[in-house]
Design a protein around this motif. Structure first.
Motif, short mmCIF file in Angstrom:
data_model
loop_
_atom_site.label_atom_id
_atom_site.label_comp_id
_atom_site.label_asym_id
_atom_site.label_seq_id
_atom_site.Cartn_x
_atom_site.Cartn_y
_atom_site.Cartn_z
N ASN A 144 0.84 -1.19 0.00
CA ASN A 144 0.00 0.00 0.00
C ASN A 144 0.88 1.25 0.00
OD1 ASN A 144 -1.96 1.89 0.24
ND2 ASN A 144 -2.84 1.08 2.13
N SER A 145 0.72 2.03 -1.03
CA SER A 145 1.49 3.28 -1.13
C SER A 145 0.65 4.48 -0.75
CB SER A 145 2.02 3.45 -2.56
OG SER A 145 0.93 3.63 -3.44
N GLY A 146 -0.62 4.23 -0.46
CA GLY A 146 -1.51 5.33 -0.13
C GLY A 146 -2.08 6.02 -1.35
N LYS A 147 -1.70 5.58 -2.54
CA LYS A 147 -2.16 6.22 -3.76
C LYS A 147 -3.34 5.50 -4.41
CE LYS A 147 2.44 7.96 -4.83
NZ LYS A 147 3.57 7.89 -5.74
N VAL A 190 -2.96 -7.05 0.36
CA VAL A 190 -2.33 -5.74 0.48
C VAL A 190 -1.75 -5.62 1.88
CG1 VAL A 190 -2.68 -3.25 0.36
CG2 VAL A 190 -4.02 -4.77 -1.11
N ILE A 191 -0.51 -5.17 1.94
CA ILE A 191 0.12 -4.97 3.24
C ILE A 191 0.62 -3.54 3.33
CG2 ILE A 191 0.78 -7.38 3.55
CD1 ILE A 191 3.60 -6.54 2.70
N LEU A 231 10.80 -2.37 0.81
CA LEU A 231 9.86 -3.34 0.29
C LEU A 231 9.54 -3.14 -1.19
CD1 LEU A 231 7.47 -3.57 3.35
CD2 LEU A 231 9.08 -5.31 2.55
N GLN A 232 9.64 -1.92 -1.65
CA GLN A 232 9.34 -1.65 -3.05
C GLN A 232 10.57 -1.62 -3.94
OE1 GLN A 232 6.95 1.94 -2.59
NE2 GLN A 232 5.08 0.72 -2.59
#
Length: 132
Positions: free
Chosen positions: A105-108, A119-120, A130-131
């Motif tokens: 989860n990137s918040g986007k 989703v984490i 992590l990305q």
């Protein structure tokens, strides 16, 4: 206050302890360069500890945030090794997954509308590692 270790076998960054590495006691931190204590292990040793899952799932967010601070220590080969390793704890199912099996989860994006996705979110500090 763990077991005694030689300066060449311990590290100065407290985050190393999250992976099971010995860390120089806080009262000696200012002497770390005098003692020849490295800030953190080399990336190969860190990757091995991750692959062995030598960390507690409860500390995963903190550990991933620490790893984000030393991201430049890792190369492409390290991330290739980790991509096939189930080292990401998924709290809802109490198991471990590979990074390629989940979305971070990137918040986007609003993933709650799509429950079929795993989703984490370990927080903004963990995202760079992590990305990667």
């Amino acid at each position: 206050n763990g077991p005694l270790a030689k300066p060449c076998d311990c590290y100065s960054q407290i985050g190393c302890s999250l992976l099971g590495f010995p860390v120089l006691a806080s009262e000696y931190q200012s002497y770390s360069s005098t003692f020849g204590v490295k800030p953190h292990p080399n990336a190969d040793a860190i990757v091995e500890q991750i692959r062995l899952r030598s960390f507690k799932a409860d500390n995963a967010a903190e550990m991933f945030s620490f790893l984000s601070t030393i991201l430049s220590s890792f190369n492409r080969n390290h991330f290739v090794q980790l991509s096939g390793t189930p080292f990401i704890p998924v709290s809802t199912s109490n198991n471990w997954v590979r990074p390629v099996d989940v979305f971070f989860n990137s918040g986007k994006f609003e993933f709650s509308k799509f429950p079929m996705f795993k989703v984490i979110d370990f927080g903004a500090g963990a995202r760079p590692f992590l990305q990667a």
